[in-house]
Design an enzyme around this catalytic site. Structure first.
Site, mmCIF file in Angstrom:
data_model
loop_
_atom_site.group_PDB
_atom_site.id
_atom_site.type_symbol
_atom_site.label_atom_id
_atom_site.label_comp_id
_atom_site.label_asym_id
_atom_site.label_seq_id
_atom_site.Cartn_x
_atom_site.Cartn_y
_atom_site.Cartn_z
ATOM 1 N N CYS A 115 8.968 -13.818 11.969
ATOM 2 C CA CYS A 115 10.032 -14.326 11.110
ATOM 3 C C CYS A 115 9.718 -15.461 10.305
ATOM 4 O O CYS A 115 9.599 -16.742 10.758
ATOM 5 C CB CYS A 115 11.213 -14.578 11.972
ATOM 6 S SG CYS A 115 12.671 -14.978 10.938
ATOM 7 N N CYS A 147 12.417 -17.968 9.737
ATOM 8 C CA CYS A 147 12.730 -18.842 10.934
ATOM 9 C C CYS A 147 11.915 -19.863 11.103
ATOM 10 O O CYS A 147 12.110 -21.028 11.480
ATOM 11 C CB CYS A 147 13.088 -17.977 12.284
ATOM 12 S SG CYS A 147 13.558 -16.316 12.038
ATOM 13 N N ASP A 148 10.497 -19.527 10.932
ATOM 14 C CA ASP A 148 9.417 -20.461 11.400
ATOM 15 C C ASP A 148 8.427 -20.972 10.292
ATOM 16 O O ASP A 148 7.676 -21.802 10.552
ATOM 17 C CB ASP A 148 8.372 -19.744 12.498
ATOM 18 C CG ASP A 148 9.528 -19.312 13.640
ATOM 19 O OD1 ASP A 148 10.328 -20.024 13.861
ATOM 20 O OD2 ASP A 148 9.120 -18.366 14.303
#
Ligand code: NDP
Length: 311
Positions: A135, A138-139
Site C-alpha cells: 500500500c 499507507c506507507d
C-alpha cells in the site's frame, strides 16, 4: 445452537466496526464476526498517519482495538472466528460459523475486505512491514527521498509508482513482460515521470535485506541475466483479491469479484444484504473510506429494518 439477530456483520476492519458502532447506537444489537484477520488489513501495517483525528498518527493495532472497544460499548456482540457457510436465498438469512453455530439474520453486512496479492517469496514475507508493503498511500511517506521498487504493470502498480515518485528520489518498476497491462492514460503518466525507471521483462527473485529491513532486490531478467538493485522499500502492485467468494452464489460481483452495490448505497442485489469497505471498492481502499461505507451500510440496515420487520 441457533440464534437470531437483526443484523449480522461479517468482518472487523474499519467498515465492519463502523457499521457495528452505528448499528449498536441505533439499538439494533448487531452480531459481528471478526473473521480470519481480526482488525482487517490495517493490522498488517504499522503507523497510520492519514486517519483523521490523530494529529501525530496512530498505531494501526491501537486504532483497530479502539474501534472494537467503541463497537462493544454500543452493544455489538463481537465474536472471534469466521462465518463458514452462507445461505442468502431467503430472509431471515442462514449463516453458520466455523464451530457449527447457526445464525438467522434479518440483515447482513458483508465487510470482509480484500487481500493484496503477494509474489509468494519467503524473503518477501520476512520483510513484510520492514520495507515490504502492498500500500503506497499507507506507507509511501516513510520512504521520502529514498529509492523504492514497485512490482506490477497494471493500473495499481502505475498509480503506486507515480504516487511514490512524488515522494521518493527514484522508483523502479519491475514488470514481468515487455508491455504494461495498465490503461493508456496511466502508462503515459508513468512515461512522463522522470524519476521512474521501468525494468521490463523482469521478475523478482528475492527481496534482499538485513536487520534494518529491505536493502535491495535480486532481479531475474527474461534473457537469464541476474542483477541486484539497491532499494529501501519494495511495494507490491499486482492486484487485490476481494473476499467475496462465500457470497458469490447470491450476490452480484464485477469481473474481479468486487461486490456490486447500488449507486451511493450499500445495497446489493439481495434485499437485506449490504456490502461495505474494500470488498465492494476497487478504487479507494482507504481506512477512512471503508469506515464511511460501514456507516452507510448501518444506516441502510436501519432503514431496511424499519421498513421490513416488526420490532
Ligand atoms: P491487474 O490485474 O490489472 O494488473 C496486475 C499486474 O500485475 C499486471 O501487470 C500483471 O502482469 C502483474 N502481475 C500479476 N501477478 C504477478 C506476479 N506474480 N509477478 C509479477 N507481476 C505480476 O491488477 P490491478 O490491481 O492493477 O488492477 C485491477 C483492476 O482495478 C483493473 O481493472 C484496473 O484497471 C483497476 N484499477 C483502476 C485504477 C484507476 O482507474 N485509477 C487504479 C487501480 C486499479 P501481466 O500483465 O503480465 O499479467
Amino acid at each position: 445452537m441457533e440464534q437470531h439477530t437483526r443484523c449480522l456483520i461479517i468482518g472487523s476492519g474499519p467498515a465492519g466496526y463502523t457499521s457495528a458502532i452505528y448499528a449498536g447506537r441505533a439499538g439494533i444489537s448487531p452480531v459481528l464476526y471478526e473473521g480470519m484477520e481480526p482488525g482487517g488489513q490495517l493490522t498488517t501495517t504499522t503507523e497510520i498517519e492519514n486517519y483523521p483525528g490523530f494529529e501525530n498518527g496512530i498505531d494501526a493495532n491501537m486504532l483497530m482495538a479502539s474501534m472494537k472497544g467503541q463497537a462493544a460499548r454500543f452493544g455489538a456482540d463481537i465474536r472471534s472466528g469466521r462465518i463458514a457457510r452462507v445461505d442468502l436465498s431467503e430472509r431471515p438469512f442462514t449463516l453458520e460459523d466455523e464451530k457449527g453455530n447457526i445464525i438467522k439474520a434479518e440483515t447482513v453486512i458483508i465487510a470482509t475486505g480484500a487481500v493484496a496479492k503477494y509474489l509468494g517469496l519467503p524473503s518477501e514475507q520476512k520483510f513484510k512491514g520492514l520495507g515490504v508493503s502492498a500500500c503506497a498511500t499507507c506507507d509511501g511517506f516513510f520512504y521520502r527521498k529514498k529509492v523504492v521498487a514497485v512490482v506490477g504493470g497494471g493500473d495499481t502498480a502505475c498509480e503506486e509508482a507515480t504516487y511514490l515518485a512524488n515522494l521518493c528520489s527514484k522508483v523502479y518498476m519491475i514488470v514481468r513482460r515487455d508491455v504494461f497491462r495498465a490503461s493508456k492514460a496511466m502508462q503515459e503518466r508513468v512515461a512522463a515521470t522522470s524519476n521512474i525507471e521501468v525494468l521490463w521483462n523482469c521478475n523478482t527473485q528475492e527481496v534482499l535485506g538485513d536487520e534494518s529491513g529491505v536493502t535491495g532486490v535480486r532481479i531475474l531478467r527474461k534473457d537469464g541475466k541476474v542483477f541486484d538493485i539497491k532499494v529501501d522499500g519494495f511495494f507490491l502492485g499486482i492486484g487485490h483479491h476481494p473476499n467475496s467468494d462465500l457470497f458469490r452464489e447470491w450476490v452480484n460481483t464485477d469481473e474481479n469479484g468486487y461486490i456490486i452495490t447500488e449507486g451511493k448505497t450499500s445495497r446489493t442485489n439481495v434485499e437485506g444484504v449490504f456490502a461495505a469497505g474494500d470488498v465492494q471498492d476497487p478504487d479507494y481502499r482507504q481506512a477512512v473510506t471503508a469506515a464511511a461505507s460501514g456507516c452507510r451500510a448501518a444506516l441502510d440496515v436501519e432503514r431496511f429494518l424499519n421498513a421490513h420487520t416488526s420490532k
